[in-house]
Design an enzyme around this catalytic site. Structure first.
Site, PDB file in Angstrom:
ATOM      1  N   ASP A   1       0.930  -1.223  -0.204  1.00 27.56           N
ATOM      2  CA  ASP A   1      -0.157   0.156  -0.010  1.00 27.56           C
ATOM      3  C   ASP A   1       0.912   1.328  -0.127  1.00 27.56           C
ATOM      4  O   ASP A   1       0.662   1.956   0.759  1.00 27.56           O
ATOM      5  CB  ASP A   1      -0.971   0.009   1.208  1.00 27.56           C
ATOM      6  CG  ASP A   1      -1.691  -1.299   1.386  1.00 27.56           C
ATOM      7  OD1 ASP A   1      -2.145  -2.139   0.365  1.00 27.56           O
ATOM      8  OD2 ASP A   1      -1.583  -1.591   2.437  1.00 27.56           O
TER       9      ASP A   1
ATOM     10  N   GLU B   1     -11.316   0.475  -2.628  1.00 22.01           N
ATOM     11  CA  GLU B   1     -10.720   0.988  -1.131  1.00 22.01           C
ATOM     12  C   GLU B   1      -9.540   1.802  -1.286  1.00 22.01           C
ATOM     13  O   GLU B   1      -9.348   2.223  -2.380  1.00 22.01           O
ATOM     14  CB  GLU B   1     -10.206  -0.579  -0.599  1.00 22.01           C
ATOM     15  CG  GLU B   1      -9.405  -1.418  -1.512  1.00 22.01           C
ATOM     16  CD  GLU B   1      -9.105  -2.814  -0.849  1.00 22.01           C
ATOM     17  OE1 GLU B   1      -9.552  -3.233   0.197  1.00 22.01           O
ATOM     18  OE2 GLU B   1      -8.576  -3.540  -1.670  1.00 22.01           O
TER      19      GLU B   1
END
Length: 528
Positions: free
Chosen positions: A25, A193
């Site tokens: 991420d 997301e």
């Protein structure tokens, strides 16, 4: 340069991935002439790594933003929990990193000096299932968080939420509510997301991955109002490339006004590795990568021209070796859970790290899986050989010290003191689920060295010249020349969202402190 992974080709181009390591991420910003990168750290500490670069290609690990996770329960490893999907911003002279903890809420840490000490984490909004927060300060002085939701904690996903926070970014001041529903058939974006929020030409943009980690894509949302409604467009997909699931990252602009997008690719046991894509704009929509189709959706690039830069970085690579200079471990290491000073110290020599044999879990039989006093490091290249030398004379009866390759399951080789003067070398593999993982001994041998020194060798290489999937071979030597293969192999896997790691440890079954092992060095070289 003979680095472990060097994406800089030395001719003005680079080859993706620019980071072949599990920086999951990835999030980055530019402040002046320097790019700052952070990533998820889950249950590992110190957490929220800080990397810097001047060209988006050559990165150096320089710091961590948090020392330990605030919650006491993380002194027992809570694998794949903890610090998820951060977002970094620079606002009013201060660096901020926001991150979600899926069982606790949304937190922030901040500092004026990203290479120095960061402030203590503050919980901006408590609550289960609140993840992937990204802050945004608007021109009118108002501040917001846009975020996602974890279905495993809250019962739903594919929805983005928003709440307003205080101008200093430390406290939610409105209720949380939805601004985009990816489950809506009118504009579907299943598993949306990881939102990142920006503003350009009067539009609020939310860059977000959709479709899942392994096979997903990158979308962009835009609206003239931060609360929506939002249009949606797919702006990067795998296309005809081998780069699966190219998404979740950060839009970066250079000092010269060029645009790039950083994202990860899920590579299984290697974790989530990082790529850099050129980015352009068409009709106020981003186009990420190259070879855009008729809808201006790009695909990832393998080789590209390096971003223009005013400071030339040396060609470099992330490290995986440590001589424990001055009795300290380098930044490449993270503990498996929250750590304490009593876990290690310097040795009796100028260099070397003493790991104390402890059992922080309090379990009757200690296991690596539940021991926070295990030092781990990421894999930073596909194939490698690692030598780990340590002295085990400080162990007391019942103690063990050695090395591990961790994943969803793990393999470990260690020296155990079995009697007053007797030592055995043992190899074990874990089995069972996360809640009931045990270690099964598959090999045992006798050690004869009066010096009580041993070198463990991890050889992680291709199975064959035709089969490039990696396999671990383990050998050991008491004289640093004659290495004995234990005759077994191991293939690690990722664990949920975390790639495999190499680690060192000293454990005791007693709840009182045992002895210790002195690690002299960990030295890794690239294979293949």
């Amino acid at each position: 340069m003979n680095g472990l992974w060097t994406p800089d080709n030395g001719d003005g181009t680079y080859t993706n991935p620019v980071i072949f390591a599990d920086y999951s991420d990835p999030e980055a910003i530019r402040v002046g002439d320097t790019y700052y990168l952070t990533a998820s750290s889950f249950n590992y500490t110190p957490g929220l790594p800080i990397l810097t670069s001047h060209d988006l290609v050559n990165w150096k690990l320089v710091n961590y933003a948090i020392d330990n996770i605030e919650e006491e329960k993380y002194y027992i490893p809570r694998n794949s929990e903890g610090v998820w999907a951060p977002a970094m911003r620079y606002h009013d002279g201060m660096f901020y990193i926001y991150y979600g903890m899926p069982d606790e809420g949304i937190y922030v840490v901040r500092t004026k000096d990203p290479l120095g000490k960061w402030e203590k984490p503050v919980c901006v909004l408590p609550g289960k299932g609140l993840i992937d927060p990204c802050p945004f300060w608007d021109e009118d002085g108002k501040a917001y968080i846009i975020h996602g939701y974890a279905k495993s904690r809250i019962g739903f996903k594919s929805i983005l939420g928003i709440f307003e926070m205080s101008p200093d970014g430390l406290m939610a001041i409105t209720e949380d509510h939805f601004i985009f529903d990816g489950n809506d058939p009118a504009h579907p974006a299943l598993t949306i997301e990881g939102p990142k929020v920006y503003k350009r030409n009067g539009y609020y943009y939310i860059f977000a991955p959709a479709g899942g980690v392994k096979e997903g894509w990158q979308v962009a949302l835009r609206s003239k109002n931060i609360y929506g409604p939002y249009e949606i467009k797919t702006v990067m997909h795998q296309g005809n490339t081998v780069i699966n699931g190219p998404h979740q990252g950060a839009w970066i602009d250079t000092e010269d006004g060029d645009d790039y997008f950083l994202h990860f690719q899920d590579r299984g046991l290697y974790g989530r590795i990082m790529h850099v894509q050129p980015m352009t704009w068409v009709n106020d929509w981003p186009v990420i990568g190259v070879n855009p189709d008729e809808d201006n959706c790009g695909e990832p690039v393998i080789v590209a021209k390096k971003p223009a830069t005013r400071i030339q970085d040396e060609i470099t690579s992330l490290d995986a070796s440590d001589d424990f200079i001055g009795g300290k471990y380098s930044l490449i290491w993270q503990w498996l859970g929250n750590h304490k000073d009593e876990y290690c110290s310097k040795t009796d020599k100028d260099n070397g790290l003493r790991l104390y044999a402890l059992n922080p879990s309090g379990d009757q039989i200690s296991t690596i899986w539940r021991s926070s006093n295990v030092l781990t490091q990421k894999l930073v290249c596909p194939y490698f050989e690692t030598d780990i030398k340590f002295n085990y004379k400080g162990l007391v009866k019942g103690d063990r010290a050695g090395c591990v390759m961790m994943g969803g399951q793990y393999a470990c080789i260690y020296v155990k003191k079995t009697g007053d003067k007797d030592y055995s070398i043992m190899y074990a593999q874990s089995e069972g689920g996360d809640l009931h993982k045990e270690e099964k001994v598959l090999f045992e041998g006798t050690l004869n060295s009066e010096a009580a020194e041993i070198c463990i060798r991890f050889n992680f290489d291709k199975k064959t010249s035709e089969d490039e999937s990696p396999v671990l071979h383990i050998s050991y030597s008491e004289d640093l020349s004659d290495f004995k293969d234990i005759g077994m192999t191991f293939v690690p896997s990722d664990h949920t969202w975390v790639g495999a790691k190499v680690g060192i440890f000293a454990l005791a079954d007693s709840t009182s402190q045992g002895g210790y092992a002195d690690f002299e060095y960990v030295r890794t070289k690239k294979l293949g």
